[in-house]
Design a protein around this motif. Structure first.
Motif, PDB file in Angstrom:
ATOM      1  N   GLU A 343      -5.933  -3.478  -4.736  1.00  0.00           N
ATOM      2  CA  GLU A 343      -5.398  -2.150  -4.427  1.00  0.00           C
ATOM      3  C   GLU A 343      -4.282  -2.289  -3.405  1.00  0.00           C
ATOM      4  O   GLU A 343      -4.479  -2.860  -2.326  1.00  0.00           O
ATOM      5  CB  GLU A 343      -6.488  -1.223  -3.888  1.00  0.00           C
ATOM      6  CG  GLU A 343      -5.981   0.195  -3.635  1.00  0.00           C
ATOM      7  CD  GLU A 343      -7.084   1.205  -3.360  1.00  0.00           C
ATOM      8  OE1 GLU A 343      -6.761   2.387  -3.098  1.00  0.00           O
ATOM      9  OE2 GLU A 343      -8.261   0.819  -3.427  1.00  0.00           O
ATOM     10  N   VAL A 344      -3.101  -1.787  -3.771  1.00  0.00           N
ATOM     11  CA  VAL A 344      -1.956  -1.890  -2.870  1.00  0.00           C
ATOM     12  C   VAL A 344      -1.356  -0.513  -2.653  1.00  0.00           C
ATOM     13  O   VAL A 344      -1.230   0.285  -3.577  1.00  0.00           O
ATOM     14  CB  VAL A 344      -0.887  -2.861  -3.417  1.00  0.00           C
ATOM     15  CG1 VAL A 344      -1.352  -4.294  -3.293  1.00  0.00           C
ATOM     16  CG2 VAL A 344      -0.513  -2.553  -4.846  1.00  0.00           C
ATOM     17  N   ASN A 345      -1.010  -0.246  -1.419  1.00  0.00           N
ATOM     18  CA  ASN A 345      -0.344   0.994  -1.034  1.00  0.00           C
ATOM     19  C   ASN A 345       1.106   0.666  -0.716  1.00  0.00           C
ATOM     20  O   ASN A 345       1.387  -0.164   0.155  1.00  0.00           O
ATOM     21  CB  ASN A 345      -1.033   1.630   0.175  1.00  0.00           C
ATOM     22  CG  ASN A 345      -2.470   2.006  -0.136  1.00  0.00           C
ATOM     23  OD1 ASN A 345      -2.741   2.719  -1.081  1.00  0.00           O
ATOM     24  ND2 ASN A 345      -3.401   1.496   0.657  1.00  0.00           N
ATOM     25  N   PHE A 346       1.996   1.307  -1.420  1.00  0.00           N
ATOM     26  CA  PHE A 346       3.420   1.017  -1.288  1.00  0.00           C
ATOM     27  C   PHE A 346       4.080   2.015  -0.346  1.00  0.00           C
ATOM     28  O   PHE A 346       3.939   3.225  -0.499  1.00  0.00           O
ATOM     29  CB  PHE A 346       4.073   1.043  -2.675  1.00  0.00           C
ATOM     30  CG  PHE A 346       5.565   1.233  -2.666  1.00  0.00           C
ATOM     31  CD1 PHE A 346       6.363   0.508  -1.807  1.00  0.00           C
ATOM     32  CD2 PHE A 346       6.172   2.133  -3.531  1.00  0.00           C
ATOM     33  CE1 PHE A 346       7.735   0.677  -1.793  1.00  0.00           C
ATOM     34  CE2 PHE A 346       7.536   2.311  -3.526  1.00  0.00           C
ATOM     35  CZ  PHE A 346       8.330   1.584  -2.653  1.00  0.00           C
ATOM     36  N   LEU A 408      -2.180   0.855  -7.769  1.00  0.00           N
ATOM     37  CA  LEU A 408      -0.976   0.980  -6.949  1.00  0.00           C
ATOM     38  C   LEU A 408      -0.776   2.438  -6.570  1.00  0.00           C
ATOM     39  O   LEU A 408      -0.612   3.297  -7.444  1.00  0.00           O
ATOM     40  CB  LEU A 408       0.249   0.437  -7.692  1.00  0.00           C
ATOM     41  CG  LEU A 408       1.542   0.331  -6.865  1.00  0.00           C
ATOM     42  CD1 LEU A 408       2.375  -0.862  -7.335  1.00  0.00           C
ATOM     43  CD2 LEU A 408       2.393   1.603  -6.967  1.00  0.00           C
ATOM     44  N   ASN A 409      -0.805   2.706  -5.285  1.00  0.00           N
ATOM     45  CA  ASN A 409      -0.531   4.040  -4.756  1.00  0.00           C
ATOM     46  C   ASN A 409       0.887   4.057  -4.200  1.00  0.00           C
ATOM     47  O   ASN A 409       1.215   3.274  -3.297  1.00  0.00           O
ATOM     48  CB  ASN A 409      -1.541   4.403  -3.656  1.00  0.00           C
ATOM     49  CG  ASN A 409      -2.956   4.513  -4.179  1.00  0.00           C
ATOM     50  OD1 ASN A 409      -3.212   5.239  -5.132  1.00  0.00           O
ATOM     51  ND2 ASN A 409      -3.882   3.786  -3.560  1.00  0.00           N
ATOM     52  N   ASN A 410       1.699   4.942  -4.720  1.00  0.00           N
ATOM     53  CA  ASN A 410       3.109   5.019  -4.348  1.00  0.00           C
ATOM     54  C   ASN A 410       3.306   6.099  -3.283  1.00  0.00           C
ATOM     55  O   ASN A 410       3.380   7.281  -3.600  1.00  0.00           O
ATOM     56  CB  ASN A 410       3.950   5.334  -5.597  1.00  0.00           C
ATOM     57  CG  ASN A 410       5.418   5.521  -5.272  1.00  0.00           C
ATOM     58  OD1 ASN A 410       5.907   5.033  -4.267  1.00  0.00           O
ATOM     59  ND2 ASN A 410       6.118   6.233  -6.149  1.00  0.00           N
ATOM     60  N   VAL A 442      -3.265  10.074  -4.433  1.00  0.00           N
ATOM     61  CA  VAL A 442      -3.850   8.747  -4.248  1.00  0.00           C
ATOM     62  C   VAL A 442      -5.020   8.583  -5.213  1.00  0.00           C
ATOM     63  O   VAL A 442      -5.825   9.507  -5.406  1.00  0.00           O
ATOM     64  CB  VAL A 442      -4.334   8.558  -2.790  1.00  0.00           C
ATOM     65  CG1 VAL A 442      -5.004   7.199  -2.611  1.00  0.00           C
ATOM     66  CG2 VAL A 442      -3.153   8.701  -1.831  1.00  0.00           C
ATOM     67  N   PHE A 443      -5.122   7.409  -5.828  1.00  0.00           N
ATOM     68  CA  PHE A 443      -6.199   7.165  -6.789  1.00  0.00           C
ATOM     69  C   PHE A 443      -7.558   7.214  -6.101  1.00  0.00           C
ATOM     70  O   PHE A 443      -7.766   6.610  -5.051  1.00  0.00           O
ATOM     71  CB  PHE A 443      -6.022   5.807  -7.459  1.00  0.00           C
ATOM     72  CG  PHE A 443      -7.127   5.481  -8.429  1.00  0.00           C
ATOM     73  CD1 PHE A 443      -7.207   6.129  -9.651  1.00  0.00           C
ATOM     74  CD2 PHE A 443      -8.097   4.537  -8.115  1.00  0.00           C
ATOM     75  CE1 PHE A 443      -8.224   5.846 -10.539  1.00  0.00           C
ATOM     76  CE2 PHE A 443      -9.122   4.236  -9.000  1.00  0.00           C
ATOM     77  CZ  PHE A 443      -9.189   4.898 -10.219  1.00  0.00           C
ATOM     78  N   PHE A 471      -0.756   4.455 -10.297  1.00  0.00           N
ATOM     79  CA  PHE A 471      -1.210   4.005 -11.615  1.00  0.00           C
ATOM     80  C   PHE A 471      -2.298   2.964 -11.444  1.00  0.00           C
ATOM     81  O   PHE A 471      -2.477   2.387 -10.357  1.00  0.00           O
ATOM     82  CB  PHE A 471      -0.067   3.497 -12.505  1.00  0.00           C
ATOM     83  CG  PHE A 471       0.681   2.273 -12.035  1.00  0.00           C
ATOM     84  CD1 PHE A 471       0.035   1.098 -11.657  1.00  0.00           C
ATOM     85  CD2 PHE A 471       2.075   2.268 -12.011  1.00  0.00           C
ATOM     86  CE1 PHE A 471       0.732  -0.032 -11.259  1.00  0.00           C
ATOM     87  CE2 PHE A 471       2.788   1.151 -11.607  1.00  0.00           C
ATOM     88  CZ  PHE A 471       2.102  -0.006 -11.229  1.00  0.00           C
ATOM     89  N   VAL A 472      -3.043   2.737 -12.545  1.00  0.00           N
ATOM     90  CA  VAL A 472      -4.097   1.720 -12.571  1.00  0.00           C
ATOM     91  C   VAL A 472      -3.863   0.858 -13.802  1.00  0.00           C
ATOM     92  O   VAL A 472      -3.764   1.369 -14.916  1.00  0.00           O
ATOM     93  CB  VAL A 472      -5.505   2.344 -12.619  1.00  0.00           C
ATOM     94  CG1 VAL A 472      -6.569   1.240 -12.577  1.00  0.00           C
ATOM     95  CG2 VAL A 472      -5.704   3.322 -11.466  1.00  0.00           C
TER      96      VAL A 472
END
Length: 604
Positions: A343-346, A408-410, A442-443, A471-472
């Motif tokens: 899980e990455v937060n951009f 990925l949370n943008n 956010v997912f 997206f996932v």
């Protein structure tokens, strides 16, 4: 026994049928004027630009001998979308799977294309260099196409810049660009030029292979009074899906069928349109809407060009489509629950040097001193410890046949197209975008709507995340190698928006670096043994490349912008004081000469 015999027979037939294609490329500058407005140097092959299309068949072998004839920069070549199964060292990105290729050096890419067909492309993976022209299409023809057509056309679209990318980068990655605003292109291209005509005949079915080879901006494409039937996305055949237009991000490919009309009394516009929503501002002379033509009748007039700047009215008439709902023709089912979730937060953040960088979980990708694949190969039993790959490479270790999920949370108002090397992935969830920067979507794995995954998800290698959305993705780790995952908006990659997947390190140990690729490293004085810091004590990271230090505590982006604005105002005030204060003595040459003497003395 009979089954084994048949398998051996099929293998022998395949060896006989497959063909080796050898390409000797001298890569150098070519004078060109792609948009007809601004002559500039483009990077061509063998003295020509646009560059050639690689056209092969399934299971063929490709050998590219690429000589760097540019006297002022390195090169590399990535074969975008090709999985490079068993050929990880031929993938192309600098400092991931190879060293940069110095001027007057020749690199040899040698690999087989197995179990893949469709539409792909090649491009430099050295900075934003492919924006200067080092790019071209790859067509892998299937033995048995699942759809019928009469003729085919290859189509590329690009955003186009008048300045060369090294010059653009000086202003982009600068403290004088504190918001990190992306460089605005000067034009768009269609098949590397403008105002293209495509001649067709009535009552025929045409296959259009479409690639967005741009650096930044997604594009809309449509043909007036015609529809497209999408049959392939990023080399993956899909169930036929009819649309009146397509939206294609940089790095993506679509193959569509277009059925022509029965009459030939008129010709039709074929438009490609830059997505205005991705631009921080729109210069007055930027033609957002470009018009090409589908020509039925050479004697009939071409329709007038669509209004160059009328983006909103033009796009509002398009029905469009959401690629999330495309289904693979193979009916590949949703993969099971993941063994590993990344899980990455951009975010975009300003660091201590005043430059805006792209961050995954607070870290921007910084290239190591040794290509990561070569660190794997030289580290032996230590290859499963991610620390040896550096603390700024965003590296993750995957094990063989694990199901991997990337969330990925943008946290950014921009749209971003992400590309995964070495794999096609399933897109299993994606949010809509929002303009509310203070409340991004956010997912949440406990939200039933967000985890209502499709039974047969879209499979591709490049996908867009919406503004302030998520997206996932899900895929199976069945291709040992070092694989880059990065934003294909190349300005964002230059800001560090990337991570690295090191898949099955123990199995990678069987890979060998060719003598040619070792020589490429030596020619550029880049080590090919050691950890991220080029140290042979693999747990000693002293000397590794690191991101810039953070801004001082409490110094926010808004504060930084405010400081710059205040500085500008202060300088203007000083200029005003000087301008009006000196007015009364401007005629006194003695005073002026004395001022110059003081200034010169201070400078000395």
């Amino acid at each position: 026994m009979i089954q084994l015999y048949l398998l051996l027979l099929l293998s022998c037939i395949n060896l006989v049928v497959s063909k080796t294609h050898v390409f000797d490329w001298n890569i150098g500058y070519v004078d060109a004027n792609p948009d007809g407005i601004y002559p500039r140097k483009m990077i061509g092959i063998n003295g020509h630009w646009p560059n050639p299309t690689i056209r092969i068949k399934e299971n063929d072998r490709i050998i590219v001998n690429a000589y760097n004839g540019l006297n002022d920069r390195n090169i590399s070549i990535h074969f975008h979308g090709l999985l490079q199964r068993g050929f990880n060292g031929e993938d192309g990105p600098e400092m991931i799977t190879q060293c940069p290729v110095a001027p007057n050096s020749t690199i040899k890419y040698d690999f087989e294309v197995s179990d893949q067909a469709g539409t792909y492309w090649y491009h430099s993976h050295s900075g934003a260099q492919y924006g200067d022209g080092l790019r071209g299409m790859i067509i892998i023809e299937r033995e048995n196409e699942p759809y019928k057509y009469d003729e085919s056309f290859d189509i590329s679209v690009n955003d186009h810049y008048h300045l060369e990318t090294p010059e653009i980068m000086k202003n982009f990655l600068s403290r004088f660009n504190p918001t990190g605003a992306e460089p605005i292109p000067q034009n768009s291209l269609f098949n590397e030029t403008k105002n293209v005509t495509i001649s067709v005949e009535p009552n025929k079915s045409y296959l259009l292979r479409i690639v967005n080879m741009g650096l930044f901006v997604s594009q809309y494409l449509f043909v007036e009074d015609h529809t497209f039937v999408i049959v392939e996305a990023d080399g993956v055949t899909v169930e036929p899906y009819e649309v009146d237009s397509i939206y294609i991000t940089v790095g993506q490919r679509y193959v569509v069928l277009l059925k022509t009309k029965s009459n030939t009394d008129k010709n039709y516009r074929f438009a490609n349109i830059l997505d205005m929503e991705m631009l921080d501002f729109v210069p007055e002379d930027l033609q957002l809407v470009s018009t090409n033509y589908l020509v039925y009748n050479d004697d009939a007039n071409l329709p007038k060009h669509l209004p160059y700047f009328d983006f909103e009215n033009t796009v509002s008439k398009l029905k469009g489509f959401d690629d999330f709902y495309l289904k693979p023709l193979s009916h590949e089912k949703l993969l099971p629950e993941p063994d590993m979730t990344i899980e990455v937060n951009f975010t975009m953040d300003v660091l201590g040097n005043g430059v805006t960088y792209a961050m995954f979980n607070g870290k921007t990708y910084v290239p190591p001193k040794v290509p990561i694949l070569y660190t794997v190969l030289s580290s032996g039993n230590n290859s499963n410890n991610d620390i040896i790959y550096g603390t700024n490479t965003n590296s993750f270790i995957l094990q063989s046949n694990e199901i991997i999920e990337i969330i990925l949370n943008n946290n950014d108002p921009g749209k971003h197209a992400f590309h995964l090397h070495g794999h096609n992935f399933q897109l299993i969830s994606r949010s809509e975008g929002t303009d509310d920067e203070d409340d991004p979507i956010v997912f949440d794995p406990n939200n039933e709507k967000m985890i209502n995954y499709p039974k047969y998800p879209l499979v591709r290698d490049t996908v867009e995340v919406k503004s302030n959305g998520y997206f996932v993705l899900r895929f199976k780790a069945n291709n040992p190698g070092v694989w880059f995952f990065h934003c294909h908006v190349d300005w964002h990659l230059e800001q560090g928006l990337a991570l690295v997947l090191i898949e099955s390190p123990n199995e990678i140990q069987n890979t060998e670096i060719s003598k040619n690729h070792k020589q490429i490293c030596e020619n550029n004085s880049v080590p090919y043994i050691g950890n991220a810091a080029a140290n042979l004590n693999f747990f000693d990271l002293n000397g590794q490349n690191l991101q810039e230090p953070p801004l001082p505590d409490g110094f926010t982006l808004k504060g930084y912008i405010a400081m710059i604005l205040c500085t500008i105002v202060a300088l203007y005030g000083l200029w005003s004081i000087y301008n009006y204060g000196i007015e009364d003595v401007s005629k006194d040459t003695i005073v002026i000469e004395r001022l110059y003497e003081i200034i010169n003395a201070n400078n000395e």
